[in-house]
Scaffold this motif. Structure first.
Motif, PDB file in Angstrom:
ATOM      1  N   LYS A 226      -3.490   1.550   2.558  1.00  8.44           N
ATOM      2  CA  LYS A 226      -3.776   2.989   2.559  1.00  8.44           C
ATOM      3  C   LYS A 226      -3.612   3.571   3.960  1.00  8.44           C
ATOM      4  CE  LYS A 226      -7.459   4.575   0.549  1.00  8.44           C
ATOM      5  NZ  LYS A 226      -8.862   4.670   0.062  1.00  8.44           N
ATOM      6  N   ASN A 227      -4.038   2.831   4.949  1.00 10.32           N
ATOM      7  CA  ASN A 227      -3.915   3.261   6.340  1.00 10.32           C
ATOM      8  C   ASN A 227      -2.443   3.428   6.731  1.00 10.32           C
ATOM      9  OD1 ASN A 227      -5.113   3.942   8.841  1.00 10.32           O
ATOM     10  ND2 ASN A 227      -4.753   1.878   9.612  1.00 10.32           N
ATOM     11  N   VAL A 228      -1.614   2.482   6.341  1.00  8.02           N
ATOM     12  CA  VAL A 228      -0.181   2.549   6.656  1.00  8.02           C
ATOM     13  C   VAL A 228       0.488   3.691   5.895  1.00  8.02           C
ATOM     14  CG1 VAL A 228       2.032   1.326   6.434  1.00  8.02           C
ATOM     15  CG2 VAL A 228       0.019   0.117   7.294  1.00  8.02           C
ATOM     16  N   MET A 229       0.078   3.908   4.660  1.00 12.83           N
ATOM     17  CA  MET A 229       0.703   4.953   3.839  1.00 12.83           C
ATOM     18  C   MET A 229       0.492   6.352   4.410  1.00 12.83           C
ATOM     19  SD  MET A 229       2.399   3.309   1.683  1.00 12.83           S
ATOM     20  CE  MET A 229       3.011   4.708   0.747  1.00 12.83           C
ATOM     21  N   LYS A 230      -0.460   6.507   5.308  1.00 14.89           N
ATOM     22  CA  LYS A 230      -0.671   7.801   5.976  1.00 14.89           C
ATOM     23  C   LYS A 230       0.558   8.212   6.784  1.00 14.89           C
ATOM     24  CE  LYS A 230      -5.634   7.017   6.627  1.00 14.89           C
ATOM     25  NZ  LYS A 230      -6.653   6.668   7.634  1.00 14.89           N
TER      26      LYS A 230
ATOM     27  N   VAL B 123      12.520   4.014   3.582  1.00 14.07           N
ATOM     28  CA  VAL B 123      11.164   4.371   4.015  1.00 14.07           C
ATOM     29  C   VAL B 123      10.211   3.202   3.808  1.00 14.07           C
ATOM     30  CG1 VAL B 123       9.171   5.883   3.559  1.00 14.07           C
ATOM     31  CG2 VAL B 123      11.478   6.837   3.564  1.00 14.07           C
ATOM     32  N   ASP B 124      10.287   2.553   2.651  1.00 11.53           N
ATOM     33  CA  ASP B 124       9.382   1.440   2.345  1.00 11.53           C
ATOM     34  C   ASP B 124       9.542   0.282   3.325  1.00 11.53           C
ATOM     35  OD1 ASP B 124       8.298   2.794   0.183  1.00 11.53           O
ATOM     36  OD2 ASP B 124       9.697   1.909  -1.255  1.00 11.53           O
ATOM     37  N   LEU B 125      10.780   0.051   3.767  1.00 18.83           N
ATOM     38  CA  LEU B 125      11.023  -1.019   4.735  1.00 18.83           C
ATOM     39  C   LEU B 125      10.342  -0.694   6.068  1.00 18.83           C
ATOM     40  CD1 LEU B 125      12.356  -3.665   5.565  1.00 18.83           C
ATOM     41  CD2 LEU B 125      14.448  -2.383   6.080  1.00 18.83           C
ATOM     42  N   VAL B 126      10.450   0.549   6.507  1.00 18.18           N
ATOM     43  CA  VAL B 126       9.796   0.954   7.763  1.00 18.18           C
ATOM     44  C   VAL B 126       8.282   0.811   7.635  1.00 18.18           C
ATOM     45  CG1 VAL B 126       9.404   2.846   9.396  1.00 18.18           C
ATOM     46  CG2 VAL B 126      11.681   2.521   8.383  1.00 18.18           C
ATOM     47  N   LEU B 127       7.735   1.233   6.500  1.00 20.25           N
ATOM     48  CA  LEU B 127       6.290   1.109   6.285  1.00 20.25           C
ATOM     49  C   LEU B 127       5.858  -0.357   6.273  1.00 20.25           C
ATOM     50  CD1 LEU B 127       5.800   3.875   3.569  1.00 20.25           C
ATOM     51  CD2 LEU B 127       5.048   3.970   5.962  1.00 20.25           C
ATOM     52  N   ALA B 128       6.698  -1.229   5.713  1.00 24.15           N
ATOM     53  CA  ALA B 128       6.381  -2.669   5.711  1.00 24.15           C
ATOM     54  C   ALA B 128       6.392  -3.228   7.129  1.00 24.15           C
ATOM     55  CB  ALA B 128       7.373  -3.429   4.828  1.00 24.15           C
TER      56      ALA B 128
END
Length: 200
Positions: free
Chosen positions: A29-33, A51-56
């Motif tokens: 949840k913290n990263v999804m911000k 986008v998902d790769l950067v968030l990972a």
């Protein structure tokens, strides 16, 4: 007495697993911000990076718990923790990852080589291109031992134990000053972990 002890152990395991799941969910949840900021940064750069790769990568680097969320300070000026805001960190991190992915495409290597190069440095892309074209733990280990570690002062091959489940499967050792040979695997694992956690 044995039944009570066994039930107590099972209860403690359930509580430990529950706590770990809760903690992981909070980190996700913290990263999804940062999702909107990452998306806008990719758009501004006309980047096709996912986008998902950067968030990972953010999850892997800091769980979103640092101002330099992508730990991109070193790629900017060679020093750690010099970036003091998430927007600058994401801007530089996205630039580096996008450049790595473009270079990997040009070199004909897999995208996970580009991700591993985020940890090792972009020269790893050419190294993989000359050694089979696919990032593997075995190849990353040799590169870490022979190139990265010696360049940062570890000429003796000194190792240390790395406590991560993906590392433990493969021996659990990293070379001092040699980067993380499991980095791309961790990002890949965290990519799926975040997708799973976002279902809840």
């Amino acid at each position: 007495m044995f039944k009570i002890l066994r039930r107590l152990v099972i209860l403690l395991l359930i509580l430990l697993i529950g706590y770990q799941l809760y903690h992981t969910h909070q980190n996700v949840k913290n990263v999804m911000k940062y999702e909107n900021l990452v998306s806008k940064t990719l758009d501004r750069n006309n980047s096709t990076t996912n986008v998902d790769l950067v968030l990972a990568i953010i999850y892997t680097e800091t769980r979103g718990n640092s101002l330099d969320v992508m730990q991109s300070s070193e790629s900017v000026d060679g020093a750690t923790n010099t970036i003091t805001d998430s927007q600058t960190s994401i801007k530089h991190g996205v630039n580096l990852l996008s450049e790595n992915i473009s270079a990997a495409n040009e070199a004909g290597v897999d995208v996970w080589t580009a991700v591993q190069a985020y940890n090792f440095g972009s020269a790893y892309i050419d190294y993989v291109a000359k050694h089979g074209g696919v990032n593997t733990i075995a190849l990353a280990k040799v590169y870490s031992r022979d190139i990265v570690a010696p360049s940062l002062g570890n000429t003796s091959g000194e190792t240390y134990f790395y406590y991560h489940p993906l590392a433990l499967i493969s021996g659990g050792k990293l070379y001092k000053n040699g980067g993380n040979i499991y980095y791309s695997r961790e990002v890949q694992f965290n990519l799926y972990l975040m997708k799973l956690m976002n279902l809840f």
